[in-house]
Design a protein around this motif. Structure first.
Motif, PDB file in Angstrom:
ATOM      1  N   ARG A  83       0.996  -1.091   0.064  1.00  0.00           N
ATOM      2  CA  ARG A  83       0.001   0.066  -0.134  1.00  0.00           C
ATOM      3  C   ARG A  83       0.697   1.154  -0.031  1.00  0.00           C
ATOM      4  O   ARG A  83       1.643   1.392   0.975  1.00  0.00           O
ATOM      5  CB  ARG A  83      -0.999  -0.007   1.148  1.00  0.00           C
ATOM      6  N   VAL A  84       0.842   1.957  -0.978  1.00  0.00           N
ATOM      7  CA  VAL A  84       1.471   3.288  -1.215  1.00  0.00           C
ATOM      8  C   VAL A  84       0.702   4.464  -0.572  1.00  0.00           C
ATOM      9  O   VAL A  84      -0.359   4.671  -0.935  1.00  0.00           O
ATOM     10  CB  VAL A  84       1.890   3.544  -2.764  1.00  0.00           C
ATOM     11  N   PRO A  85       1.073   4.929   0.546  1.00  0.00           N
ATOM     12  CA  PRO A  85       0.301   6.073   1.175  1.00  0.00           C
ATOM     13  C   PRO A  85       0.398   7.226   0.459  1.00  0.00           C
ATOM     14  O   PRO A  85       1.002   7.735  -0.385  1.00  0.00           O
ATOM     15  CB  PRO A  85       1.193   6.432   2.537  1.00  0.00           C
ATOM     16  N   PRO A  86      -0.936   7.902   0.333  1.00  0.00           N
ATOM     17  CA  PRO A  86      -1.442   9.135  -0.200  1.00  0.00           C
ATOM     18  C   PRO A  86      -0.445  10.039   0.221  1.00  0.00           C
ATOM     19  O   PRO A  86      -0.055  10.309   1.169  1.00  0.00           O
ATOM     20  CB  PRO A  86      -2.933   9.050  -0.242  1.00  0.00           C
ATOM     21  N   ALA A  87      -0.537  11.188  -0.741  1.00  0.00           N
ATOM     22  CA  ALA A  87       0.091  12.396  -0.206  1.00  0.00           C
ATOM     23  C   ALA A  87      -0.147  12.997   1.107  1.00  0.00           C
ATOM     24  O   ALA A  87       0.716  13.494   1.877  1.00  0.00           O
ATOM     25  CB  ALA A  87      -0.144  13.533  -1.389  1.00  0.00           C
ATOM     26  N   ALA A  88      -1.376  13.036   1.393  1.00  0.00           N
ATOM     27  CA  ALA A  88      -1.928  13.817   2.735  1.00  0.00           C
ATOM     28  C   ALA A  88      -1.270  12.841   3.843  1.00  0.00           C
ATOM     29  O   ALA A  88      -0.708  13.415   4.991  1.00  0.00           O
ATOM     30  CB  ALA A  88      -3.260  13.648   2.807  1.00  0.00           C
ATOM     31  N   GLU A  89      -1.283  11.536   3.823  1.00  0.00           N
ATOM     32  CA  GLU A  89      -0.715  10.650   4.896  1.00  0.00           C
ATOM     33  C   GLU A  89       0.972  10.761   5.160  1.00  0.00           C
ATOM     34  O   GLU A  89       1.290  10.833   5.962  1.00  0.00           O
ATOM     35  CB  GLU A  89      -1.108   9.070   4.636  1.00  0.00           C
ATOM     36  N   LEU A  90       1.475  10.929   3.742  1.00  0.00           N
ATOM     37  CA  LEU A  90       2.908  11.234   3.808  1.00  0.00           C
ATOM     38  C   LEU A  90       3.302  12.686   4.532  1.00  0.00           C
ATOM     39  O   LEU A  90       4.130  12.596   5.329  1.00  0.00           O
ATOM     40  CB  LEU A  90       3.587  11.270   2.405  1.00  0.00           C
ATOM     41  N   GLN A  91       2.423  13.606   4.226  1.00  0.00           N
ATOM     42  CA  GLN A  91       2.588  15.009   4.902  1.00  0.00           C
ATOM     43  C   GLN A  91       2.540  14.822   6.456  1.00  0.00           C
ATOM     44  O   GLN A  91       3.076  15.576   7.275  1.00  0.00           O
ATOM     45  CB  GLN A  91       1.429  16.000   4.311  1.00  0.00           C
ATOM     46  N   ARG A  92       1.536  14.033   6.927  1.00  0.00           N
ATOM     47  CA  ARG A  92       1.221  13.802   8.430  1.00  0.00           C
ATOM     48  C   ARG A  92       2.399  13.090   8.817  1.00  0.00           C
ATOM     49  O   ARG A  92       3.042  13.436  10.006  1.00  0.00           O
ATOM     50  CB  ARG A  92       0.027  12.958   8.577  1.00  0.00           C
ATOM     51  N   LEU A  93       3.112  11.891   8.292  1.00  0.00           N
ATOM     52  CA  LEU A  93       4.378  11.435   8.880  1.00  0.00           C
ATOM     53  C   LEU A  93       5.565  12.285   9.007  1.00  0.00           C
ATOM     54  O   LEU A  93       6.121  12.364   9.729  1.00  0.00           O
ATOM     55  CB  LEU A  93       4.461  10.248   8.115  1.00  0.00           C
ATOM     56  N   LEU A  94       5.468  13.145   7.981  1.00  0.00           N
ATOM     57  CA  LEU A  94       6.798  13.949   7.914  1.00  0.00           C
ATOM     58  C   LEU A  94       6.594  15.179   8.892  1.00  0.00           C
ATOM     59  O   LEU A  94       7.495  15.430   9.520  1.00  0.00           O
ATOM     60  CB  LEU A  94       6.615  14.914   6.438  1.00  0.00           C
ATOM     61  N   GLY A  95       5.240  15.700   9.190  1.00  0.00           N
ATOM     62  CA  GLY A  95       5.052  16.472  10.331  1.00  0.00           C
ATOM     63  C   GLY A  95       5.286  15.948  11.695  1.00  0.00           C
ATOM     64  O   GLY A  95       6.110  16.705  12.531  1.00  0.00           O
ATOM     65  N   ALA A  96       5.210  14.608  11.771  1.00  0.00           N
ATOM     66  CA  ALA A  96       5.344  13.944  13.052  1.00  0.00           C
ATOM     67  C   ALA A  96       6.855  13.676  13.265  1.00  0.00           C
ATOM     68  O   ALA A  96       7.237  14.043  14.204  1.00  0.00           O
ATOM     69  CB  ALA A  96       4.731  12.625  13.097  1.00  0.00           C
ATOM     70  N   GLN A  97       7.586  13.491  12.129  1.00  0.00           N
ATOM     71  CA  GLN A  97       9.119  13.339  12.023  1.00  0.00           C
ATOM     72  C   GLN A  97       9.672  14.624  12.611  1.00  0.00           C
ATOM     73  O   GLN A  97      10.440  14.507  13.425  1.00  0.00           O
ATOM     74  CB  GLN A  97       9.473  12.707  10.862  1.00  0.00           C
ATOM     75  N   GLU A  98       8.928  15.660  12.119  1.00  0.00           N
ATOM     76  CA  GLU A  98       9.815  17.033  12.147  1.00  0.00           C
ATOM     77  C   GLU A  98       9.679  17.442  13.930  1.00  0.00           C
ATOM     78  O   GLU A  98      10.564  17.951  14.185  1.00  0.00           O
ATOM     79  CB  GLU A  98       9.270  18.177  11.263  1.00  0.00           C
ATOM     80  N   GLN A  99       8.279  17.124  14.234  1.00  0.00           N
ATOM     81  CA  GLN A  99       8.044  17.227  15.830  1.00  0.00           C
ATOM     82  C   GLN A  99       9.003  16.542  16.737  1.00  0.00           C
ATOM     83  O   GLN A  99       9.623  17.213  17.774  1.00  0.00           O
ATOM     84  CB  GLN A  99       6.570  17.024  15.963  1.00  0.00           C
ATOM     85  N   VAL A 100       9.200  15.259  16.057  1.00  0.00           N
ATOM     86  CA  VAL A 100      10.200  14.536  17.169  1.00  0.00           C
ATOM     87  C   VAL A 100      11.553  15.060  16.957  1.00  0.00           C
ATOM     88  O   VAL A 100      12.237  14.865  18.101  1.00  0.00           O
ATOM     89  CB  VAL A 100       9.936  13.033  16.688  1.00  0.00           C
ATOM     90  N   GLN A 101      11.890  15.428  15.687  1.00  0.00           N
ATOM     91  CA  GLN A 101      13.359  15.662  15.623  1.00  0.00           C
ATOM     92  C   GLN A 101      13.650  17.198  16.419  1.00  0.00           C
ATOM     93  O   GLN A 101      14.765  17.405  16.667  1.00  0.00           O
ATOM     94  CB  GLN A 101      13.550  15.727  14.145  1.00  0.00           C
TER      95      GLN A 101
END
Length: 296
Positions: A83-101
């Motif tokens: 399952r390739v995640p859609p752009a909106a889901e990738l954007q959420r994962l990127l936002g979570a990663q930036e908050q953690v970092q």
């Protein structure tokens, strides 16, 4: 009545990601063959099994007769079922990663495998498929009903043609009985005249007996009542076909009555021509019977 319809939808994809290669696609297929009663078979994967009672209720409300098969599936589009995640889901994962970092600068970024794993966890649960499946079922049932309606129109045209042919055969049979009775009356009279010449007897008594025999024969071979009932059944069939709706079972009963009258007509037959007409009627009635079982 036969029928076929199919449809697909992608209920959990965003509008901009409808054609994403890894998106899950829900598919549904309904097919039916002829049958006197409703025989519904469901072919569902485990993720859609919870929708079975609602599917049976929906199909049963729209279909009354036929052997119906409903098959549903979930198709995972993409290589190897990933399952390739859609752009909106990738954007959420990127936002979570930036908050953690932001709090943990030493934390490494997500790998492709980890992103795909997190996306798989976010795939729709089995319960999330029920409502989309029911909505898709309603849409496919509309197409299925339209296909069966087109076939029903063709069946009605065939039945009306057979009704017209049966009326024609009945019209040919009506004048035959008086002719047969008149011919038989002459035979009785001739036979008794021959007997009168061979043995002495009262001529008036012999003639009276001949006429009585002829009258009894006329009663025995009279099919006017059968032809009247046959015409009445044909008129009722015309009325039901004109009215439309759920008429299959009533037509099935009327076909049985038509067959009964045609059989009686054959059993009372006193000529080859009347026998032929009876056989021709039964052939047409049998053709109607086979098709009437397909109508709701």
């Amino acid at each position: 009545m036969t029928g076929y319809a199919t449809g697909q939808c992608n209920p959990h994809a965003a509008a901009s990601d409808t054609h994403t290669p890894g998106a899950s696609v829900l598919g549904l297929e309904i097919r039916a063959v002829n049958g006197r009663f409703l025989d519904l078979a469901l072919r569902l994967p485990e993720d859609l099994r919870a929708a079975e009672p609602a599917l049976r209720e929906r199909v049963g409300a729209r279909v009354r007769r036929g052997k119906v098969e409903l098959r549903a599936w979930i198709e995972q589009r993409g290589d190897g079922g990933v399952r390739v995640p859609p752009a909106a889901e990738l954007q959420r994962l990127l936002g979570a990663q930036e908050q953690v970092q932001a709090w943990l600068p030493q934390a490494r970024g997500l790998s492709v495998a980890e992103v795909l794993q997190l996306a798989q966890r976010g795939a729709p649960a089995a319960a999330d498929w029920v409502e989309p499946l029911l909505a898709l079922t309603d849409r496919v049932l509309d197409d299925f009903a339209a296909a069966r309606e087109r076939e029903g129109t063709r069946l009605v045209a065939m039945l009306r043609d057979r009704v017209a042919q049966l009326r024609g055969l009945a019209a040919q049979a009506e004048p035959l009985v008086p002719q047969i009775v008149a011919q038989q009356r002459e035979r009785f009279l001739q036979r008794f005249h021959d007997a009168l010449g061979a043995t002495p007897a009262d001529p008036a008594a012999l003639q009276e007996r001949a006429l009585a025999e002829a009258a009894a024969f006329a009663i025995r071979v009279d099919v006017a009542e059968e032809l009247t009932r046959l015409q009445s059944h044909l008129s009722e069939i015309d009325r039901l076909l004109q009215r439309g709706g759920e008429v299959g079972k009533r037509l099935d009963f009327l076909i049985q009555e038509l067959h009964r009258e045609a059989n009686t007509l054959g059993s009372k037959s006193a000529s080859l021509e009347l026998t032929r007409l009876s056989v021709d009627m039964k052939v047409l009635i049998e053709q109607m019977r086979e098709q009437v079982q397909n109508l709701e």
